[in-house]
Scaffold this motif. Structure first.
Motif, mmCIF file in Angstrom:
data_model
loop_
_atom_site.group_PDB
_atom_site.id
_atom_site.type_symbol
_atom_site.label_atom_id
_atom_site.label_comp_id
_atom_site.label_asym_id
_atom_site.label_seq_id
_atom_site.Cartn_x
_atom_site.Cartn_y
_atom_site.Cartn_z
ATOM 1 N N CYS A 22 -3.087 28.037 -0.680
ATOM 2 C CA CYS A 22 -1.703 28.465 -0.441
ATOM 3 C C CYS A 22 -1.663 29.023 0.973
ATOM 4 C CB CYS A 22 -1.309 29.501 -1.474
ATOM 5 S SG CYS A 22 0.257 30.349 -1.157
ATOM 6 N N ALA A 23 -1.069 28.280 1.878
ATOM 7 C CA ALA A 23 -1.024 28.671 3.280
ATOM 8 C C ALA A 23 0.256 29.417 3.575
ATOM 9 C CB ALA A 23 -1.123 27.436 4.162
ATOM 10 N N GLY A 24 0.115 30.546 4.245
ATOM 11 C CA GLY A 24 1.270 31.354 4.595
ATOM 12 C C GLY A 24 1.630 31.194 6.060
ATOM 13 N N SER A 25 2.909 31.209 6.346
ATOM 14 C CA SER A 25 3.402 31.020 7.712
ATOM 15 C C SER A 25 3.443 32.302 8.511
ATOM 16 C CB SER A 25 4.810 30.428 7.677
ATOM 17 O OG SER A 25 5.704 31.345 7.055
ATOM 18 N N GLU A 26 3.371 33.404 7.812
ATOM 19 C CA GLU A 26 3.625 34.695 8.456
ATOM 20 C C GLU A 26 2.332 35.343 8.937
ATOM 21 O OE1 GLU A 26 6.561 36.490 9.123
ATOM 22 O OE2 GLU A 26 4.998 37.590 10.190
ATOM 23 N N GLY A 27 2.376 35.867 10.153
ATOM 24 C CA GLY A 27 1.196 36.510 10.696
ATOM 25 C C GLY A 27 0.821 37.790 9.975
ATOM 26 N N THR A 28 1.769 38.373 9.223
ATOM 27 C CA THR A 28 1.490 39.598 8.467
ATOM 28 C C THR A 28 1.135 39.280 7.022
ATOM 29 O OG1 THR A 28 3.855 39.822 8.029
ATOM 30 C CG2 THR A 28 2.947 41.047 9.898
ATOM 31 N N PHE A 29 0.523 38.154 6.800
ATOM 32 C CA PHE A 29 0.113 37.677 5.480
ATOM 33 C C PHE A 29 -0.627 38.752 4.713
ATOM 34 C CE2 PHE A 29 -0.843 34.188 2.637
ATOM 35 C CZ PHE A 29 -2.110 34.428 2.140
#
Length: 120
Positions: A22-29
């Motif tokens: 599950c890849a997240g787009s947000e740098g604050t993952f």
């Protein structure tokens, strides 16, 4: 808000393994606790596993405990679900989301899902 994209699903024989991502787009993952849910055909979406922001705390549904492992790599903004000893009843669309708890209502930022089919 974070945009999540699941991958890694497919067709596998019973007893086999798959690893979902599950890849997240947000740098604050890394500020989000996260979870995996699944929805089998004709059934409601159900909780599978959850993990804390730092990855140290995890919790599993009884049906997958001992077979599935949830983990995360915050440096890569990615959540994982390692699924071993798969059974036909694990067949479902698997979703990741941000949140905490075991209820669907406690989660948000749902991905589009990835299909897992386990043949007998």
């Amino acid at each position: 808000q974070v945009h999540l994209v699941e991958s890694g699903g497919g067709l596998v024989q019973a007893g086999g393994s798959l690893r979902l991502s599950c890849a997240g787009s947000e740098g604050t993952f890394n500020i989000y606790p996260m979870g995996w849910f699944r929805q089998a055909p004709g059934k409601e979406r159900e909780f599978v596993a959850r993990i804390s922001m730092n990855g140290y705390n995890t919790y599993y549904a009884g049906s997958v405990k001992g077979r599935f492992t949830i983990s995360r790599d915050n440096a890569k903004n990615t959540l994982y679900l390692q699924m071993n000893s798969l059974k036909p009843e694990d067949t479902a669309v698997y979703y990741c989301a941000t949140g905490w708890g075991q209820e669907e209502s406690q989660y948000s930022n749902w991905g589009q899902g990835t299909h897992v089919t386990v043949s007998s």
